[in-house]
Enzyme design. Structure first.
Site: not given
Ligand code: NOJ
Length: 529
Positions: A112, A168, A171-172, A402
């Site tokens: 991750w 960030d 998550e990327e 989402e």
């Molecule tokens: C992906 C999002 O980019 C991230 O910001 C978020 O914390 C997770 N999904 C969970 O919602």
């Protein structure tokens, strides 16, 4: 367009600093299983949890006392989550930076984007908000004995790590993120103030917050807009325009703040110029924007907003939380213009304002002027346009996923995303203005940028948390015992299903998701939007 990435794994290449360079792919189970609706993508994210409970605590302090047990459970759960040993480390070696856990409070061991440094900061601010509410009803001992040790651990993580790169909020990207830095600044300011109220101190908050502010003010601005990610471990091929900076302004909002240069408030010139740049970057890229409104490419028209234009995750769609955030910044700016009694149009923000009132010129437009009225009216219409896009694409039962399909506007990717609900509900609160916003004040200007700034960090003492119960007997003492234990109720596929292969799944997930959907539905159906 819809087929661009379909059938391909949206593999994101990430470089992890501080480890040998490697590539990490976002686990395919996330993609496949969400697409096939099996909902195994069921985790608690520290960030999403904190932002969701930030909203719920605000609802609690504004009269919804029934949320008390849920909030206590959240806090007790965080005490347990803080000590989970994960790939980021254990309690004292970086574990607080782990972004997500299974909801039965066990570590997710897969690849991750970790660590993520915004989580502890956001969690500290959320727990501080509840602490301030308890202090106002004299519950000092509860705050000092139960909550402060947890807050203090998070603050210590921030003072130690703010100057380290990490992943960030999306998550990327590994580097420094404007959102993370801003949330770290806010947490340190609030932490210091809470410490004083408790006759404690947070010397490291005081020593680091000016440096964090300096970094925030001086590093992310490119004179036209904010660059959301800097100090990158690897070029990410993006222009830097990102909804993260809009979220930054929203979460720095302070009802008592002014709109001048320090602080990145929603009404501040840089933040408004950035709003325009981010929104304009997405006008033409999603089919639904132009299909919904043939004028969508015209600046000043509301459109569905994604994370960043170059996004390819799940085909790169508009996100509910980003579209809500675009509305929220405008509502909060309107509040700030109204309470300060004027709108300042400067060279930096002029283009933003000219989208709203074409012939507006730079100047300070006092409340008594036509220009003030024209600007605030137009901004309200613009904000309502973003809010209506959210409303249009949300489920008729109040459900909010989402993402919004860029092609046809249906809900896609994770269903019932808690952060989507929280972003919608805080946007609705901002639209309503009044008491809820009046109370949002956290000391935005308690700290000044020092004459000379330096990279620094400070390490303090931590206390291994062991909170078991709040004195009123509410809140759970162990996993799964009170019907509301475990992790935090922020699964991505939040239908209340249990995580696979794990025991002791939490009931909070099944109580919180309908609660959020219900609150959202109430707003959607009340005619308030
Ligand atoms: C992906 C999002 O980019 C991230 O910001 C978020 O914390 C997770 N999904 C969970 O919602």
């Amino acid at each position: 367009m819809a087929q661009r990435h379909r059938g391909r794994k949206p593999v994101l290449l990430l470089r992890v600093q501080a480890h040998p360079i490697r590539t990490v792919s976002i686990p395919t189970s996330r993609i496949v299983l969400v697409r096939t609706d099996l909902r195994v993508d069921f985790y608690t994210w520290t960030r999403d949890s904190a932002l969701t409970f930030k909203y719920l605590i605000s609802a609690y302090t504004n009269g919804n006392s029934s949320l008390n047990t849920l909030i206590e459970d959240y806090i007790l759960a965080q005490g347990r989550v803080q000590v989970i040993k994960s790939p980021s480390g254990d309690f004292s070696t970086g574990g607080l930076g782990e972004p997500k856990f299974y909801v039965n409070e066990t570590a997710f061991e897969g690849d991750w984007g970790r660590p993520q440094h915004d989580g502890p900061a956001l969690r500290a601010s959320t727990m501080i908000a509840y602490s301030n509410s308890l202090l106002s009803s004299g519950k000092n001992a509860t705050v000092r004995d139960i909550i402060w040790p947890l807050i203090s651990n998070d603050l210590n993580y921030v003072t130690q790590n703010w100057n380290h790169t990490g992943f960030d909020l999306w998550e990327e990207v590994n580097g420094s993120s404007i959102f993370t830095t801003a949330m770290q600044y806010r947490a340190l300011v609030e932490g210091s103030a809470l410490a004083q109220k408790l006759n404690e101190s947070c010397e490291n908050c005081d020593s680091q917050s000016p440096q964090v502010l300096c970094f925030l003010q001086n590093s992310y601005w490119n004179f036209n807009h904010s660059i959301a990610n800097i100090n990158l471990a690897q070029d990410n091929g993006r222009g830097g325009l990102d909804c993260a900076a809009i979220l930054t302004a929203n979460h720095l909002f302070d009802a008592e703040a002014t709109c001048d240069v320090d602080g990145y408030q929603p009404c501040q010139g840089r933040a408004l110029a950035n709003h325009k740049a981010v929104v304009d970057s997405m006008r033409g890229i999603y089919t639904i924007n132009t299909a919904d409104d043939s004028d969508a490419k015209t600046p000043g028209k509301p459109v569905a907003i994604g994370r960043y234009a170059e996004d390819v995750y799940y085909d790169g769609n508009p996100w509910f939380l980003c579209t809500s955030a675009a509305a929220e910044q405008l509502y909060k700016a309107i509040y700030q213009w109204s309470s300060s009694g004027s709108v300042v149009v400067d060279d930096v923000s002029k283009a933003f304002f000219q989208d709203l009132v074409h012939d507006i010129s730079a100047g300070t437009w006092d409340k008594s002027t036509n220009q003030f009225t024209q600007i605030t009216n137009a901004a309200k219409i613009y904000a309502d346009g973003f809010a209506n896009i959210v409303k249009k694409h949300a489920g008729t039962n109040g459900s909010i996923a989402e993402q919004i399909s860029r092609e046809n506007g249906t809900m896609v990717s994770a269903s019932d995303l808690t952060w989507s609900y929280a972003a919608f509900l805080t946007m609705a609160d901002a639209r309503a203005g009044g008491k809820v916003l009046d109370q949002e004040t956290w000391g935005w200007d308690a700290v000044k940028v020092p004459d000379s700034c330096k990279a620094s960090s400070a390490t303090g003492d931590t206390t291994t948390p062991n909170p078991t119960q709040f004195p009123d007997g509410q809140g759970s003492s162990e996993n799964g015992t009170s019907g509301s234990a475990a992790g935090t109720p922020t699964p991505t596929g939040g239908d209340g299903s249990k995580p696979t292969g794990k025991s002791g799944a939490t009931a909070v997930t099944v109580t919180t998701m309908p609660l959020l959907a219900c609150l959202a539905l109430a707003v959607l159906c009340s005619g308030a939007l």
